[in-house]
Design a protein around this motif. Structure first.
Motif, short mmCIF file in Angstrom:
data_model
loop_
_atom_site.label_atom_id
_atom_site.label_comp_id
_atom_site.label_asym_id
_atom_site.label_seq_id
_atom_site.Cartn_x
_atom_site.Cartn_y
_atom_site.Cartn_z
N GLU A 104 0.84 -1.19 0.00
CA GLU A 104 0.00 0.00 0.00
C GLU A 104 0.88 1.25 0.00
O GLU A 104 2.02 1.21 0.45
CB GLU A 104 -0.97 0.03 1.18
N TRP A 105 0.33 2.30 -0.55
CA TRP A 105 1.03 3.57 -0.60
C TRP A 105 0.27 4.59 0.23
O TRP A 105 -0.96 4.56 0.28
CB TRP A 105 1.09 4.10 -2.03
N GLU A 135 -1.46 -1.01 -8.11
CA GLU A 135 -1.81 -2.03 -9.09
C GLU A 135 -0.62 -2.22 -10.02
O GLU A 135 0.27 -1.38 -10.07
CB GLU A 135 -3.04 -1.58 -9.89
N GLN A 136 -0.62 -3.32 -10.75
CA GLN A 136 0.42 -3.58 -11.75
C GLN A 136 -0.19 -3.49 -13.14
O GLN A 136 -1.32 -3.92 -13.35
CB GLN A 136 1.05 -4.96 -11.53
N GLY A 137 0.56 -2.91 -14.07
CA GLY A 137 0.06 -2.77 -15.43
C GLY A 137 1.20 -2.83 -16.42
O GLY A 137 2.28 -3.33 -16.11
N SER A 138 0.94 -2.29 -17.59
CA SER A 138 1.95 -2.28 -18.64
C SER A 138 3.08 -1.34 -18.25
O SER A 138 2.92 -0.45 -17.41
CB SER A 138 1.33 -1.84 -19.96
N ASP A 139 4.23 -1.53 -18.85
CA ASP A 139 5.42 -0.76 -18.51
C ASP A 139 5.30 0.66 -19.05
O ASP A 139 4.97 0.87 -20.21
CB ASP A 139 6.66 -1.45 -19.07
N MET A 140 5.57 1.65 -18.17
CA MET A 140 5.53 3.06 -18.54
C MET A 140 6.92 3.64 -18.30
O MET A 140 7.35 3.76 -17.15
CB MET A 140 4.49 3.79 -17.69
N TRP A 161 4.23 4.64 -13.28
CA TRP A 161 5.65 4.65 -13.65
C TRP A 161 6.16 3.23 -13.55
O TRP A 161 5.89 2.52 -12.58
CB TRP A 161 6.45 5.57 -12.75
N GLY A 162 6.91 2.80 -14.55
CA GLY A 162 7.31 1.40 -14.62
C GLY A 162 6.03 0.59 -14.80
O GLY A 162 5.18 0.93 -15.60
N ARG A 163 5.89 -0.48 -14.03
CA ARG A 163 4.67 -1.29 -14.07
C ARG A 163 3.71 -0.93 -12.93
O ARG A 163 2.64 -1.48 -12.83
CB ARG A 163 5.04 -2.77 -14.00
N THR A 164 4.11 0.02 -12.08
CA THR A 164 3.32 0.38 -10.91
C THR A 164 2.34 1.49 -11.23
O THR A 164 2.72 2.53 -11.79
CB THR A 164 4.25 0.81 -9.74
#
Length: 174
Positions: A104-105, A135-140, A161-164
């Protein structure tokens, strides 16, 4: 008589250093605006680039205050009162700070304006702290803020940012 070559050489000595002093920053400036109902939301930030680095748990340490951006602190502005993650936040302009964790953030809205991204201006200037599940998603590659969901009286603002991805649920108040 002034020789054209001498004038050109003198201009080169003045213009070249001036151009070199205006280097393009590594983290480009970005803005995002969104109207939700009658409320305007605006984010102004500088966009760091991953460049192959390990982001979270690497250059961004778990459990430590981090400014999600680069250079000048990211600002967010609301034209009217809102609810963020169900918690009231008055209309106004704030800087954004976070405490990242794998589970958690904490997202912090601070009244410290016109500050650099380090050091954190301190909890005494915090206006609101909310907890968010990442959450995790596509790479940014480049840090981004955007609104993937917008309704008549609510929206999701996502930091990615990144996958986060860190979603903030915002509801306008009547």
């Amino acid at each position: 008589m002034v020789r054209p070559c001498a004038v050109l050489a003198a201009l080169t000595l003045v213009i070249v250093p001036a151009a070199a002093a205006q280097r393009i920053p590594l983290s480009q400036h970005g803005t995002v605006t969104q109207r939700v109902g009658a409320t305007d939301i605006g984010i102004s930030y500088n966009r760091p680039v991953a460049r192959g680095r390990q982001l979270f748990g690497g250059i961004v340490r778990w459990g430590h205050v981090w400014h999600p951006g680069a250079d000048s602190a990211t600002t967010i502005q609301f034209s009217r009162d809102v609810l963020v993650q169900g918690r009231r936040l008055a209309a106004g302009r704030y800087t954004l700070w976070t405490v990242p964790d794998s589970l958690e953030w904490t997202v912090i809205f601070s009244r410290a304006l016109n500050v650099f991204h380090v050091p954190y201006p301190g909890a005494s200037l915090d206006v609101l702290r909310v907890t968010v599940t990442p959450e995790q998603g596509s790479d940014m590659e480049v840090l981004a803020y955007y609104f993937p969901v917008v309704g008549p009286d609510s929206a999701v603002l996502r930091l990615h940012w990144g996958r986060t991805m860190v979603p903030l649920h915002i509801r306008t108040t009547p």
